[in-house]
Design a protein around this motif. Structure first.
Motif, mmCIF file in Angstrom:
data_model
loop_
_atom_site.group_PDB
_atom_site.id
_atom_site.type_symbol
_atom_site.label_atom_id
_atom_site.label_comp_id
_atom_site.label_asym_id
_atom_site.label_seq_id
_atom_site.Cartn_x
_atom_site.Cartn_y
_atom_site.Cartn_z
ATOM 1 N N ARG A 10 4.985 10.688 3.942
ATOM 2 C CA ARG A 10 4.339 9.686 5.558
ATOM 3 C C ARG A 10 2.983 11.187 5.421
ATOM 4 O O ARG A 10 2.718 12.047 4.717
ATOM 5 C CB ARG A 10 5.720 10.862 6.443
ATOM 6 C CG ARG A 10 4.557 11.275 8.214
ATOM 7 C CD ARG A 10 6.125 11.781 8.807
ATOM 8 N NE ARG A 10 5.949 11.128 10.005
ATOM 9 C CZ ARG A 10 6.786 11.350 10.770
ATOM 10 N NH1 ARG A 10 7.574 12.828 11.189
ATOM 11 N NH2 ARG A 10 6.384 10.589 11.898
ATOM 12 N N GLY A 11 2.074 10.608 6.236
ATOM 13 C CA GLY A 11 1.009 10.853 6.475
ATOM 14 C C GLY A 11 0.190 10.826 5.477
ATOM 15 O O GLY A 11 -1.204 11.690 5.448
ATOM 16 N N THR A 12 0.215 9.655 4.798
ATOM 17 C CA THR A 12 -0.327 9.798 3.289
ATOM 18 C C THR A 12 -0.604 8.131 3.506
ATOM 19 O O THR A 12 0.025 6.990 3.959
ATOM 20 C CB THR A 12 0.029 10.453 1.568
ATOM 21 O OG1 THR A 12 1.228 9.241 1.807
ATOM 22 C CG2 THR A 12 0.483 11.495 1.959
ATOM 23 N N ARG A 13 -1.796 7.950 2.856
ATOM 24 C CA ARG A 13 -2.001 6.388 2.516
ATOM 25 C C ARG A 13 -2.526 6.325 1.079
ATOM 26 O O ARG A 13 -3.646 6.692 0.678
ATOM 27 C CB ARG A 13 -3.246 5.731 3.593
ATOM 28 C CG ARG A 13 -4.805 6.975 3.429
ATOM 29 C CD ARG A 13 -5.527 6.221 4.546
ATOM 30 N NE ARG A 13 -6.055 7.140 4.612
ATOM 31 C CZ ARG A 13 -7.266 7.127 5.540
ATOM 32 N NH1 ARG A 13 -8.172 5.582 5.335
ATOM 33 N NH2 ARG A 13 -8.785 8.380 5.386
ATOM 34 N N ASP A 14 -2.386 4.855 0.635
ATOM 35 C CA ASP A 14 -3.154 4.367 0.082
ATOM 36 C C ASP A 14 -4.627 3.851 -0.245
ATOM 37 O O ASP A 14 -4.588 3.128 0.599
ATOM 38 C CB ASP A 14 -2.566 2.912 -0.832
ATOM 39 C CG ASP A 14 -1.186 3.691 -1.262
ATOM 40 O OD1 ASP A 14 -0.558 4.723 -1.656
ATOM 41 O OD2 ASP A 14 -0.147 2.596 -0.874
ATOM 42 N N GLN A 15 -5.146 3.846 -1.014
ATOM 43 C CA GLN A 15 -7.349 3.677 -0.653
ATOM 44 C C GLN A 15 -7.264 2.535 -1.669
ATOM 45 O O GLN A 15 -7.238 2.249 -3.059
ATOM 46 C CB GLN A 15 -7.875 4.781 -1.102
ATOM 47 C CG GLN A 15 -7.432 5.808 0.296
ATOM 48 C CD GLN A 15 -8.134 7.052 0.130
ATOM 49 O OE1 GLN A 15 -9.317 7.008 -0.697
ATOM 50 N NE2 GLN A 15 -8.923 7.598 1.438
ATOM 51 N N LEU A 16 -7.239 0.783 -1.237
ATOM 52 C CA LEU A 16 -7.394 0.383 -2.130
ATOM 53 C C LEU A 16 -8.523 -0.022 -2.339
ATOM 54 O O LEU A 16 -9.208 0.727 -2.063
ATOM 55 C CB LEU A 16 -5.983 -0.985 -1.701
ATOM 56 C CG LEU A 16 -5.306 -0.534 -1.410
ATOM 57 C CD1 LEU A 16 -3.862 -1.853 -1.023
ATOM 58 C CD2 LEU A 16 -4.362 0.126 -2.936
ATOM 59 N N PRO A 17 -9.106 -1.078 -3.499
ATOM 60 C CA PRO A 17 -10.437 -1.224 -3.324
ATOM 61 C C PRO A 17 -10.770 -1.567 -2.579
ATOM 62 O O PRO A 17 -12.006 -0.729 -2.157
ATOM 63 C CB PRO A 17 -9.953 -2.910 -4.839
ATOM 64 C CG PRO A 17 -8.407 -2.586 -5.327
ATOM 65 C CD PRO A 17 -7.762 -1.689 -4.262
ATOM 66 N N GLU A 18 -10.301 -2.057 -1.603
ATOM 67 C CA GLU A 18 -11.477 -3.391 -0.560
ATOM 68 C C GLU A 18 -11.497 -1.471 0.153
ATOM 69 O O GLU A 18 -13.044 -1.022 0.727
ATOM 70 C CB GLU A 18 -10.127 -3.749 -0.111
ATOM 71 C CG GLU A 18 -10.748 -4.421 1.053
ATOM 72 C CD GLU A 18 -9.836 -5.415 2.263
ATOM 73 O OE1 GLU A 18 -10.285 -5.811 3.162
ATOM 74 O OE2 GLU A 18 -9.066 -4.945 1.599
ATOM 75 N N ASP A 19 -10.429 -0.597 0.674
ATOM 76 C CA ASP A 19 -10.808 0.774 1.564
ATOM 77 C C ASP A 19 -12.116 1.806 0.895
ATOM 78 O O ASP A 19 -12.409 2.390 1.994
ATOM 79 C CB ASP A 19 -9.554 1.292 1.393
ATOM 80 C CG ASP A 19 -8.717 0.378 1.866
ATOM 81 O OD1 ASP A 19 -8.910 -0.008 2.648
ATOM 82 O OD2 ASP A 19 -7.128 0.511 1.155
ATOM 83 N N LEU A 20 -11.358 1.337 -0.474
ATOM 84 C CA LEU A 20 -12.934 2.634 -1.176
ATOM 85 C C LEU A 20 -13.745 2.071 -1.103
ATOM 86 O O LEU A 20 -14.929 3.029 -1.478
ATOM 87 C CB LEU A 20 -12.505 2.707 -2.868
ATOM 88 C CG LEU A 20 -11.014 3.435 -2.863
ATOM 89 C CD1 LEU A 20 -10.543 3.549 -4.653
ATOM 90 C CD2 LEU A 20 -11.228 4.850 -2.316
ATOM 91 N N LEU A 21 -14.723 1.494 -1.102
ATOM 92 C CA LEU A 21 -15.967 0.382 -0.296
ATOM 93 C C LEU A 21 -16.711 1.476 0.304
ATOM 94 O O LEU A 21 -17.759 2.687 0.162
ATOM 95 C CB LEU A 21 -16.178 -1.057 -0.108
ATOM 96 C CG LEU A 21 -17.343 -1.443 -0.025
ATOM 97 C CD1 LEU A 21 -17.683 -1.567 -1.644
ATOM 98 C CD2 LEU A 21 -17.607 -2.689 0.341
ATOM 99 N N LEU A 22 -15.821 1.715 1.200
ATOM 100 C CA LEU A 22 -16.390 2.800 2.475
ATOM 101 C C LEU A 22 -16.232 4.804 2.316
ATOM 102 O O LEU A 22 -17.310 4.747 2.259
ATOM 103 C CB LEU A 22 -15.546 2.451 4.162
ATOM 104 C CG LEU A 22 -15.714 3.700 5.062
ATOM 105 C CD1 LEU A 22 -17.030 3.390 5.671
ATOM 106 C CD2 LEU A 22 -15.053 3.312 6.464
#
Length: 449
Positions: A10-22
């Motif tokens: 809870r309260g965490t998230r995965d940062q996938l390749p697409e998200d990591l651009l930003l």
RNA sequence: GUGGAUGUAGCUCAGUUGGUUAGAGCACCAGAUUGUGAUUCUGGGGGUCGCGGGUUCAAGUCCCGUUAUCCACCCCA
């Protein structure tokens, strides 16, 4: 109990390749903005002794009272049972913010005594055990800077300017607003505290109209009565003594000079007496940066001066000033403003995109294709080859989908002559090339990579 | 920690007053004259209907619990 699916905590998230651009863009701007002003990166552990945070943030702060991710330290089997208080003092806590760790590291490294002037920045995950909601997570990223060793209001102004610069670089407009206040020096706060106590005491006699939280605050941390949001409490706060009325000459002058220095900024500066940072270590300057077009959720950055913290950590008295910026609210704000524009991310996008795709037409071509890809990678290019053993057509299709500019086609015909077919995907033109000429051609195409 | 809403395929969602093998679009995979990117066409894989229990001849649909998400409060970045 049957198997529930695995989920991120809870309260965490995965940062996938697409998200990591930003994310990479935010990190890059943070690094640039901080180093442009002479701040150097420091990395401290993700967890510290619990008592570090209890001491620096204050026992009565919300963070310490109810938001800490704390894990016990292991005890030897034959160690005596610890009381709850001892166990807590003996535990580790995942850092809820960055300043305490920086001050601790600063003292531990001997800076306070030997090299007091330090300009540091940090960027990394922080942890708070809170109920998640929009813009608030249990693991989140903060970017912050800390300037140690100068009492001058010029430092306050510079730190605020760096924070502003960060948002400006991300594309925020001139509506950015700096809200400043002063918490005074310890002596000022003692005087203010007495004045407040005198003013509020009647409200806590007998049956109080104050909310339950305020009843506790009156004893534990009287300043926090002032930022209570309960409507009746807000009314009862009317007419409470102002810190500036009791503040000493030095603190007053400091604030005055800082405000003058801030006039140079490309932003609005306003006084806001309601800014009373929730952590104990602040003294004198406290500030927030807001972007009013965002409405209620406009606060993007908070910070201030903490002249007593280094001494509190066991070092010699060292003034210091810093800010922290949460990436989570920043990301939300950017999304709302439809930022960043595509061009801002284009170079990052390019840097991760493959330049060459080696297509193997038949099964016999796969190993030669792999080794060709490996050779080209050694030359410094970003090269893909098919790992799913799919048809040549499917490989071309994938290369097109990934927008790879060059494909190299390897089949029985090419191998026989020790050639390779170079296809320019944009121009849709291809040519047969002897393998020894390949690197030369690619250099020409990519501009001498 | 308190209150409210929600949870069907990787994503966005349909799913009638509980009734047979749970659907669509997008995405993914394969094929459409034997070595080539679009569109189109055909076919395909993929769902313990968040999880557990209950009511019922029968539950994606009703009830309870639980978990997660979202929203508000508290507080904060």
């Amino acid at each position: 109990m049957a198997s529930a699916p695995f989920q991120n905590p809870r309260g965490t998230r995965d940062q996938l390749p697409e998200d990591l651009l930003l994310i990479h863009h935010l990190e890059r701007v943070a690094h640039e903005v901080a180093s442009a002003a002479g701040y150097e990166e420091v990395r401290t552990p993700f967890f510290e002794e619990t008592r570090l945070f209890m001491r620096s943030l204050g026992d009565t702060s919300d963070v310490v009272e109810k938001e800490m991710f704390t894990v016990p330290r292991r005890q030897a089997d034959d160690a005596p049972e610890l009381s709850a208080a001892e166990a807590l003092a003996n535990s580790y806590t995942f850092r809820p913010e960055g300043t305490a760790s920086c001050a601790r590291a600063y003292v531990q490294a001997g800076c306070a005594a030997n090299a007091p002037a330090q300009k540091w920045y940090y960027l990394g995950p922080m942890f708070r055990y809170e109920r998640p909601q929009k813009g608030r997570e249990r693991q989140f990223t903060q970017f912050g800077i800390e300037a140690f060793g100068s009492q001058s209001p010029l430092v306050d102004a510079e730190v605020i300017a760096v924070a502003l610069r960060f948002f400006q670089r991300l594309g925020f407009g001139p509506e950015l607003e700096v809200r400043v206040n002063s918490m005074g020096d310890p002596a000022d706060r003692a005087a203010w505290s007495s004045a407040l106590r005198e003013f509020f005491a009647p409200q806590f006699e007998g049956v109080s109209e104050r909310c339950a939280d305020c009843q506790a605050r009156f004893e534990r941390n009287i300043f926090r009565l002032l930022d209570c949001k309960v409507p009746r409490c807000v009314e009862l706060n009317q007419g409470a003594p102002d810190l500036f009325a009791v503040m000493g000459e030095e603190g007053r002058e400091h604030h005055q000079r800082m405000c003058e220095a801030l006039q140079q900024l490309q932003a609005t500066v306003t006084e806001d007496r309601s800014i009373v940072r929730g952590l104990d270590y602040y003294s004198r300057t406290v500030f927030e940066i807001h972007y009013p077009p965002l409405g209620a959720r406009s606060a993007l950055c908070g910070g201030g001066r903490y002249d007593g913290l280094v001494e509190e950590m066991g070092g010699r008295h060292t003034p210091a000033m810093g800010f922290s910026i949460g990436f989570t609210p920043t990301e939300l704000a950017l999304a709302e403003l439809q930022l960043p524009v595509a061009e801002d991310l284009e170079d990052l996008r390019q840097a991760r995109k493959a330049q060459i795709y080696v297509v193997a037409m038949t099964a016999e071509d796969r190993l030669p294709a792999m080794s060709l890809a490996a050779q080209l990678r050694e030359q410094g290019w970003r090269v893909l080859s098919d790992l799913r053993e799919r048809s040549g057509k499917a490989q071309l299709k994938e290369a097109a989908k990934l927008d790879v500019p060059i494909t190299l086609i390897l089949g029985p015909d090419e191998r026989e002559k020790d050639h390779v077919k170079l296809r320019d995907m944009g121009a849709k033109e291809e040519q047969d090339l002897a393998q020894e000429k390949l690197v030369e051609h690619l250099r020409a195409f990519f501009g001498g990579a």
